[in-house]
Motif scaffolding. Structure first.
Motif, PDB file in Angstrom:
ATOM      1  N   VAL A  29       0.847  -1.193   0.000  1.00  0.00           N
ATOM      2  CA  VAL A  29       0.000   0.000   0.000  1.00  0.00           C
ATOM      3  C   VAL A  29       0.886   1.246   0.000  1.00  0.00           C
ATOM      4  O   VAL A  29       1.741   1.418   0.866  1.00  0.00           O
ATOM      5  CB  VAL A  29      -0.933   0.023   1.225  1.00  0.00           C
ATOM      6  N   LEU A  54      -1.912  -1.221  -3.760  1.00  0.00           N
ATOM      7  CA  LEU A  54      -3.082  -0.394  -3.501  1.00  0.00           C
ATOM      8  C   LEU A  54      -2.627   1.035  -3.246  1.00  0.00           C
ATOM      9  O   LEU A  54      -1.658   1.263  -2.513  1.00  0.00           O
ATOM     10  CB  LEU A  54      -3.858  -0.899  -2.280  1.00  0.00           C
ATOM     11  N   HIS A  78      -4.010  -0.529  -8.001  1.00  0.00           N
ATOM     12  CA  HIS A  78      -5.431  -0.214  -7.848  1.00  0.00           C
ATOM     13  C   HIS A  78      -5.559   1.217  -7.344  1.00  0.00           C
ATOM     14  O   HIS A  78      -4.992   1.562  -6.296  1.00  0.00           O
ATOM     15  CB  HIS A  78      -6.088  -1.173  -6.861  1.00  0.00           C
ATOM     16  N   VAL A 132     -13.229  -1.002  -0.190  1.00  0.00           N
ATOM     17  CA  VAL A 132     -12.890   0.346  -0.651  1.00  0.00           C
ATOM     18  C   VAL A 132     -13.978   1.323  -0.218  1.00  0.00           C
ATOM     19  O   VAL A 132     -15.169   1.087  -0.449  1.00  0.00           O
ATOM     20  CB  VAL A 132     -12.760   0.372  -2.190  1.00  0.00           C
ATOM     21  N   PHE A 145      -9.002   1.881   2.767  1.00  0.00           N
ATOM     22  CA  PHE A 145      -9.055   0.433   2.588  1.00  0.00           C
ATOM     23  C   PHE A 145      -9.253  -0.212   3.946  1.00  0.00           C
ATOM     24  O   PHE A 145      -8.410  -0.086   4.841  1.00  0.00           O
ATOM     25  CB  PHE A 145      -7.753  -0.082   1.959  1.00  0.00           C
TER      26      PHE A 145
END
Length: 227
Positions: A29, A54, A78, A132, A145
């Motif tokens: 992330v 992410l 993402h 999400v 998240f």
């Protein structure tokens, strides 16, 4: 669950790695500026293999190394579509100051595969389920998240929407203070007190601690719609 976090780059943005355990697939992330080498060290030490990246939002201090990490491991990134434009232009989210910092025409490689995410979507990645939540305010495409820990409890990767004792700034391009207050009221404050918050900068906190002591949350209603 294995949760690793370490600050990277001049702005000390937090990069996180989450996995079900040692030697498992993992999710990375916000691999921001200068994240590649410390991330490699964590992956080696814990024998982890990235399955996805992410991104909580598009600012350069959170996405600077996303393209490199995705290319090295052959995984997608993402991101919310409202912030996708910032993945190749590090100055785009900073306004005139960004052009002075990076210069005109400076780009960095975007991930080869970018998957756009939406509010309420659930991502099944590396044996974990990430929910999400779209929280515009800091940027138009900021998201949270949420993920359940196998041991019980819930973690929230809050990016720059919520910090310990503060919230993200709203004066940069795509920022909107009114939308930030609405996001905090309708998406953050209704969460349970024991949710552990992993913010984009600074130390870990909890929703209960921020509800009680964060001055930016005082007086905001916890509701489905900001009145």
């Amino acid at each position: 669950m294995l949760v690793l976090g370490f600050p990277v780059g001049p702005l000390q943005a937090n990069c996180y790695v989450l996995a079900r355990g040692e030697g498992e697939p993992c999710v990375v992330v916000d691999p921001g500026q200068d994240a590649v080498e410390p991330l490699r060290a964590q992956l080696r030490e814990h024998r982890l293999t990235p399955a996805a990246v992410l991104l909580t939002h598009g600012h350069f201090d959170h996405v600077f190394c996303a393209g490199d990490v995705c290319a090295e491991h052959g995984v997608p990134a993402h991101v919310h579509p409202a912030d996708r434009y910032m993945l190749t232009d590090p100055a785009a989210g900073l306004g005139p100051a960004g052009r002075e910092l990076f210069g005109d025409g400076v780009v960095f490689p975007a991930p080869a595969e970018v998957r756009e995410i939406a509010d309420g979507e659930v991502l099944d990645l590396a044996g974990m389920r990430f929910e999400v939540t779209h929280t515009p305010g800091h940027t138009g495409g900021s998201v949270l998240f949420g993920v359940e820990a196998e041991e019980g409890g819930r973690l929230l990767l809050s990016g720059d929407t919520l910090f310990a004792g503060a919230i993200g700034r709203t004066d940069l391009p795509g920022g909107d203070h009114g939308r930030m207050l609405e996001s905090l009221s309708t998406k953050v404050l209704p969460l349970d007190d024991d949710v552990v918050v992993l913010p984009g900068h600074g130390p870990t906190t909890t929703i209960g601690r921020e509800r009680a002591g964060n001055p930016f949350l005082q007086g905001l209603p916890a509701s489905d719609a900001l009145s």
